[in-house]
Design an enzyme around this catalytic site. Structure first.
Site, PDB file in Angstrom:
ATOM      1  N   GLN A  70      -0.975   1.993  -6.053  1.00  0.00           N
ATOM      2  CA  GLN A  70      -2.418   2.083  -5.805  1.00  0.00           C
ATOM      3  C   GLN A  70      -3.235   1.483  -6.942  1.00  0.00           C
ATOM      4  O   GLN A  70      -4.252   0.827  -6.707  1.00  0.00           O
ATOM      5  CB  GLN A  70      -2.830   3.547  -5.601  1.00  0.00           C
ATOM      6  N   ARG A 121       0.841  -1.195   0.000  1.00  0.00           N
ATOM      7  CA  ARG A 121       0.000   0.000   0.000  1.00  0.00           C
ATOM      8  C   ARG A 121       0.879   1.249   0.000  1.00  0.00           C
ATOM      9  O   ARG A 121       1.067   1.922   1.013  1.00  0.00           O
ATOM     10  CB  ARG A 121      -0.956  -0.018   1.187  1.00  0.00           C
ATOM     11  N   ASP A 180      -3.773  -2.335  -6.659  1.00  0.00           N
ATOM     12  CA  ASP A 180      -4.305  -2.826  -5.384  1.00  0.00           C
ATOM     13  C   ASP A 180      -5.621  -3.581  -5.572  1.00  0.00           C
ATOM     14  O   ASP A 180      -6.703  -2.986  -5.565  1.00  0.00           O
ATOM     15  CB  ASP A 180      -4.488  -1.646  -4.426  1.00  0.00           C
ATOM     16  N   SER A 229      -8.334  -3.445  -2.621  1.00  0.00           N
ATOM     17  CA  SER A 229      -9.215  -2.278  -2.615  1.00  0.00           C
ATOM     18  C   SER A 229     -10.282  -2.374  -3.700  1.00  0.00           C
ATOM     19  O   SER A 229     -11.465  -2.125  -3.454  1.00  0.00           O
ATOM     20  CB  SER A 229      -8.399  -0.993  -2.802  1.00  0.00           C
ATOM     21  N   TYR A 250      -3.839  -0.001   7.817  1.00  0.00           N
ATOM     22  CA  TYR A 250      -4.637  -1.073   8.393  1.00  0.00           C
ATOM     23  C   TYR A 250      -4.728  -0.918   9.905  1.00  0.00           C
ATOM     24  O   TYR A 250      -3.891  -0.281  10.547  1.00  0.00           O
ATOM     25  CB  TYR A 250      -4.006  -2.445   8.095  1.00  0.00           C
TER      26      TYR A 250
END
Length: 360
Positions: free
Chosen positions: A127, A122, A130, A133, A227
């Site tokens: 991004q 992350r 990912d 996500s 997280y």
């Protein structure tokens, strides 16, 4: 570079690793892409679309994998898949929760490099790769629809000739991607929504979507990469007590809390469930990693005193078209990242690629 996309054979899996839009971009960049017959059909992408995109359609998995440098798939390879892979190729797919040491040993025996999609770090430049996500977006959306369908009432406030119907109260635990999407979806459907997350930074995100924040003073519980981290026993007890009081007046609870690499935290105890109203529903998105509710059973719906606890599995596959589109874009970005002059370049020292290699 030769890229192969086999058809997914795992139960409940309808997604495909690369959609025609991504294939067209890879072909334009000089790659040769082979798609197994009907690999994308369950997600809404027939072979004809791949042909138009420039891919070759293979009649079976052996033909699809023949000579491949990179195999793009969704679910982890099985022992049978490992046996069919070309020596020295690379595989990009999920590894957890289905990967096993035996399969990994079989891959290593054939010098196959495995890159786990869920291990994308992350960081800002990763991004767009990912998958956690992108797929959590689907899960959060679908969780609300599942819960709404199970409730014996409607979500929005309605003023009718028969009188006014009060809106349902929805509570979302966890304000990551799935949780925030669940909040947004429940709000769009007209529910009164509240949310909770142990991370202090989540309060603003919850409130920005029009939900209220349940505040439980448990101190800082934020780990690395955005997280949550595991709570102490005292923090966990205070969290459980605060949630138990709140859900006594809630109609629908969506739980999304997770800790990477560990069992999901138990946030709703059995006694808390028994304190909920008859007809209430819990949709536990953490079912695959143990569940946020003590009574959750993965893949089942449990009735406890009139409260339904739903433990769904594979929610992204229930919206396979859009889930595949997002997943494919993640994988396409990764393939572009590890390609130099139309050749695969797996660099273990790279902070993205190195983090994805299994074993680390």
């Amino acid at each position: 570079m030769r890229i192969a996309v086999p058809r997914e054979r795992a139960p409940r899996e309808s997604r495909v690793a690369l959609v025609p839009e991504s294939v067209a971009k890879l072909v334009k960049a000089g790659a040769t892409v082979t798609i197994e017959h009907e690999a994308g059909l369950a997600a809404g992408f027939p072979d004809a679309q791949y042909t138009i995109a420039g891919a070759t359609i293979a009649s079976d998995i052996s033909a699809a994998l023949s000579g491949a440098d990179l195999v793009a798939r969704v679910q982890p390879p099985t022992a049978a898949d490992a046996a069919a892979l070309p020596n020295g190729c690379s595989v990009v797919s999920y590894w957890q929760p289905g990967g096993t040491p035996e399969v990994l040993a079989a891959l290593q025996a054939k010098q196959v490099r495995l890159l786990a999609l869920e291990r994308v770090p992350r960081i800002t430049r990763a991004q767009s790769m990912d998958v956690l996500s992108s797929q959590a977006t689907v899960s959060g959306y679908k969780a609300v629809l599942i819960g709404a369908a199970a409730l014996p009432k409607m979500l929005p406030m309605l003023t009718t000739a028969a009188g006014t119907i009060a809106p349902a109260r929805v509570f979302v635990i966890g304000a990551g991607v799935a949780g925030l999407q669940a909040i947004a979806t429940a709000r769009r459907l007209g529910a009164v929504v509240s949310g909770f997350d142990v991370r202090a930074a989540a309060q603003e995100q919850i409130q920005s979507l029009g939900a209220t924040m349940l505040k439980i003073d448990v101190g800082v519980a934020e780990g690395t990469g955005g997280y949550a981290r595991a709570q102490s026993e005292d923090q966990a007890r205070l969290t459980q007590e605060g949630i138990a009081k709140h859900i006594a007046g809630v109609d629908l609870v969506i739980t999304t809390a997770a800790i990477p690499g560990k069992r999901a935290p138990v946030l709703i105890t059995a006694s808390a469930v028994r304190g909920m109203k008859t007809g209430s529903v819990i949709v536990d998105l953490a079912a695959e990693t143990g569940g946020n509710c003590e009574l959750t059973k993965a893949g089942e719906t449990v009735d406890v005193g009139g409260v339904q606890i739903i433990g769904p599995l594979g929610l992204p596959s229930t919206a396979a078209f859009h889930a595949s589109q997002m997943l494919s874009r993640n994988i396409l970005t990764f393939i572009t990242h590890v390609t130099k002059e139309n050749a695969l370049n797996i660099d273990a020292s790279d902070e993205i690629t190195g983090a994805m290699l299994v074993p680390a």
